[in-house]
Motif scaffolding. Structure first.
Motif, short mmCIF file in Angstrom:
data_model
loop_
_atom_site.label_atom_id
_atom_site.label_comp_id
_atom_site.label_asym_id
_atom_site.label_seq_id
_atom_site.Cartn_x
_atom_site.Cartn_y
_atom_site.Cartn_z
N HIS A 223 54.78 56.42 34.92
CA HIS A 223 53.47 56.99 35.23
C HIS A 223 53.60 58.04 36.33
O HIS A 223 54.33 57.82 37.31
N PRO A 224 52.90 59.18 36.21
CA PRO A 224 53.09 60.26 37.19
C PRO A 224 52.35 60.07 38.50
O PRO A 224 52.54 60.87 39.42
N HIS A 225 51.52 59.03 38.62
CA HIS A 225 50.72 58.86 39.83
C HIS A 225 51.05 57.54 40.53
O HIS A 225 51.82 56.73 40.04
N GLU A 226 50.39 57.35 41.66
CA GLU A 226 50.70 56.18 42.50
C GLU A 226 50.08 54.91 41.95
O GLU A 226 50.58 53.81 42.20
N HIS A 227 48.96 55.03 41.25
CA HIS A 227 48.27 53.86 40.70
C HIS A 227 47.90 54.12 39.25
O HIS A 227 47.85 55.27 38.80
N PHE A 228 47.64 53.05 38.53
CA PHE A 228 47.19 53.16 37.14
C PHE A 228 46.25 51.99 36.85
O PHE A 228 46.32 50.96 37.54
N PRO A 229 45.37 52.16 35.85
CA PRO A 229 45.13 53.34 35.01
C PRO A 229 44.42 54.44 35.80
O PRO A 229 43.92 54.19 36.90
N PRO A 230 44.33 55.66 35.23
CA PRO A 230 43.81 56.79 36.00
C PRO A 230 42.28 56.84 36.11
O PRO A 230 41.76 57.67 36.87
N GLU A 231 41.56 56.00 35.39
CA GLU A 231 40.10 56.05 35.42
C GLU A 231 39.56 55.73 36.81
O GLU A 231 40.24 55.09 37.63
N PRO A 232 38.32 56.18 37.13
CA PRO A 232 37.73 55.98 38.46
C PRO A 232 37.28 54.54 38.68
O PRO A 232 36.09 54.22 38.72
N LEU A 233 38.26 53.67 38.85
CA LEU A 233 38.02 52.25 39.08
C LEU A 233 38.60 51.85 40.43
O LEU A 233 39.32 52.60 41.07
N SER A 234 38.30 50.64 40.85
CA SER A 234 38.68 50.20 42.20
C SER A 234 40.18 50.02 42.32
O SER A 234 40.88 49.73 41.34
N LEU A 235 40.66 50.14 43.55
CA LEU A 235 42.08 49.88 43.83
C LEU A 235 42.41 48.42 43.55
O LEU A 235 43.52 48.10 43.11
N GLU A 236 41.45 47.54 43.76
CA GLU A 236 41.67 46.12 43.47
C GLU A 236 41.99 45.92 41.99
O GLU A 236 42.91 45.17 41.63
N PHE A 237 41.24 46.59 41.13
CA PHE A 237 41.47 46.48 39.69
C PHE A 237 42.85 47.03 39.33
O PHE A 237 43.62 46.39 38.61
N LYS A 238 43.17 48.21 39.83
CA LYS A 238 44.45 48.84 39.49
C LYS A 238 45.63 48.02 40.00
O LYS A 238 46.65 47.89 39.32
N THR A 239 45.47 47.44 41.19
CA THR A 239 46.54 46.60 41.74
C THR A 239 46.74 45.35 40.90
O THR A 239 47.87 44.90 40.66
N MET A 240 45.62 44.78 40.41
CA MET A 240 45.71 43.57 39.59
C MET A 240 46.37 43.87 38.25
O MET A 240 47.16 43.06 37.74
N VAL A 241 46.09 45.04 37.69
CA VAL A 241 46.73 45.44 36.44
C VAL A 241 48.23 45.60 36.64
O VAL A 241 49.05 45.09 35.87
N GLN A 242 48.62 46.30 37.71
CA GLN A 242 50.04 46.52 37.98
C GLN A 242 50.75 45.19 38.23
O GLN A 242 51.86 44.97 37.74
N ASP A 243 50.11 44.31 38.98
CA ASP A 243 50.71 43.01 39.28
C ASP A 243 50.95 42.21 38.00
O ASP A 243 52.00 41.58 37.83
N SER A 244 49.99 42.25 37.08
CA SER A 244 50.13 41.53 35.82
C SER A 244 51.31 42.07 35.01
O SER A 244 52.10 41.29 34.46
N ILE A 245 51.42 43.38 34.95
CA ILE A 245 52.51 44.00 34.19
C ILE A 245 53.87 43.70 34.83
O ILE A 245 54.85 43.39 34.14
N GLU A 246 53.91 43.74 36.16
CA GLU A 246 55.17 43.46 36.85
C GLU A 246 55.59 42.00 36.68
O GLU A 246 56.78 41.70 36.47
N ARG A 247 54.64 41.08 36.78
CA ARG A 247 54.97 39.66 36.63
C ARG A 247 55.48 39.35 35.23
O ARG A 247 56.22 38.38 35.02
N ALA A 248 55.07 40.16 34.25
CA ALA A 248 55.57 39.97 32.89
C ALA A 248 57.00 40.47 32.73
O ALA A 248 57.65 40.17 31.73
#
Length: 449
Positions: free
Chosen positions: A252-277
């Motif tokens: 991904h080209p940016h620091e967080h994902f997904p790129p939609e205008p959502l909270s950092l809490e949401f993006k962090t939770m998504v990344q954490d889920s993907i990493e734990r997998a």
């Protein structure tokens, strides 16, 4: 003759610019549809229709079904039929939400493409398709409703103007034919790279495509997904869940994902889920090119080893078939409309009363979703019905400034991450149930099909 020469004049002056637009037609003014349209045609033929729907995904089917219901309730028992014609390359409803799971499970994929004759309530008076197989288009496709005539063209629009369109079927030998219409709903959506946007036009072709994708995954030890939007994230999660022993990269080209205008809490939770997998995540990383051996060369000249790559970093709205006169209504790749979803000139703000645009195409500050597409399809059906019988618009878009953003993503190990109105949750019970079938049940209930 130019397109404007064919338009009945309803001229308006604004900012010194004269704009000519077609007048919306009432029930007593509607053109008479072709009464001799055959039940089956295997080649493109010219026709007239009262309402043309371009695209049969979430928004298009929502508009079709709502028009079917609305018009049936308003047409007098002894009144003339109103014809509605759907032009769609696929002969069924494809649940795009389920693509990521489909490419790792062809068996699951069978539940995500539903031929139109398997949907409740949708039956046609006339079908135009190159497929001449009696087993494909048997009696289950047809109906003889007394009030609303539904036509299905299994093909694609090649040109769309203010009062007429041109279409072709799938082979180059089928020819091009013209459709005259009173109203049009442009619901052509957007395309992404294969396999996120399949090439299939039938259910069997779709199964063949996802089987091909799964075979390529089976053969690769390392799979890379380029682009961590919702689609890329879910593909990474589903591949890793189905193949825990494979190396899966998400770039991904940016620091967080997904790129939609959502909270950092949401993006962090998504990344954490993907990493734990167990997915490898490469943030702030751009791919310069794919090397001959399928490894990925980044813009910093780092090489990411890979054997199979899925590019989920681009999309484009299907607007190229708009006539040159209407191309000026496209702003930054999206179609400009007013609050009633009528095609609107961005320079003059003058609208085409008979031309509606829905779904991913619209130039609104929203997160494009199946939910919004179905909402807009129903909305324009209500407005077209009211224009025909009451000669007025009745339903604008809601106030988007007060509308909360929301998103649901399937992360790693089939975890569900959701945000709505700032409420971020992991494995919300309601969403977990809906995503057992990737929302196809909810979609069909919402569409009433």
């Amino acid at each position: 003759m130019t397109e404007q020469d064919e338009i009945p004049e309803m001229a308006s002056i604004k900012s010194g610019i004269k704009t000519i637009v077609p007048a919306a037609k009432s029930y007593t003014q509607l053109m008479v549809p072709m009464t001799n349209l055959p039940q089956r045609s295997h080649s493109a033929i010219p026709l007239k229709t009262n309402v043309l729907i371009v695209g049969g995904a979430y928004a298009g089917i929502a508009a079709l079904r709502a028009l079917q219901i609305n018009l049936s309730s308003r047409i007098p028992s002894n009144g003339s039929k109103i014809s509605v014609t759907l032009v769609e390359p696929k002969d069924g409803l494809l649940n795009i939400l389920g693509i990521s799971r489909s490419i790792v499970s062809p068996q699951f994929a069978q539940t995500q493409y539903i031929p139109f004759n398997k949907l409740d309530h949708l039956r046609f008076h006339s079908i135009i398709s190159e497929d001449d197989s009696e087993s494909r288009y048997d009696s289950s496709w047809f109906n003889d409703d007394d009030k609303v005539q539904l036509n299905f063209i299994h093909g694609r629009i090649t040109s769309l103007g203010s009062q007429s369109a041109e279409y072709t079927l799938h082979s180059s030998t089928s020819g091009v034919a013209k459709i005259d219409f009173d109203y049009v709903v442009m619901a052509s959506g957007r395309d992404r790279n294969w396999p996120t946007t399949p090439h299939a036009t039938t259910q069997q072709q779709f199964i063949d495509e996802v089987t091909k994708a799964k075979d390529s995954i089976d053969k690769a030890n390392t799979v890379s997904i380029i682009g961590a939007g919702a689609v890329g994230t879910e593909i990474a999660g589903d591949i890793k869940t189905a193949y825990p022993g494979k190396t899966v990269n998400l770039v991904h080209p940016h620091e967080h994902f997904p790129p939609e205008p959502l909270s950092l809490e949401f993006k962090t939770m998504v990344q954490d889920s993907i990493e734990r997998a167990g997915v490898n995540i490469y943030l702030n990383t751009r791919i310069e090119k794919v090397l001959d051996n399928n490894n990925l060369l980044t813009t910093t000249q780092k090489v990411i080893e890979s054997e199979l790559n899925f590019h989920c970093c681009s999309k484009h709205n299907n607007t190229s078939f708009l006539t040159p006169q209407l191309q000026k209504h496209i702003v930054n790749g999206q179609v400009n409309t007013n609050e009633y979803l009528q095609l609107t000139d961005p320079a003059t703000q003058l609208s085409h009363p008979n031309f509606f645009v829905v779904g991913d195409l619209v130039n609104f500050a929203i997160i494009k979703s199946a939910g919004w597409a179905m909402y807009m399809g129903r909305q324009v059906a209500n407005n077209i019905t009211s224009l025909i019988f009451d000669e007025k618009l009745v339903e604008p878009m809601p106030d988007l400034t007060s509308m909360p953003y929301g998103m649901v993503i399937v992360g790693g190990n089939e975890e569900i991450i959701s945000e709505l109105s700032g409420d971020v949750q992991l494995n919300h019970e309601g969403y977990k149930k809906e995503y057992l079938d990737y929302c196809i049940g909810k979609v069909r209930a919402t569409l009433d099909v």
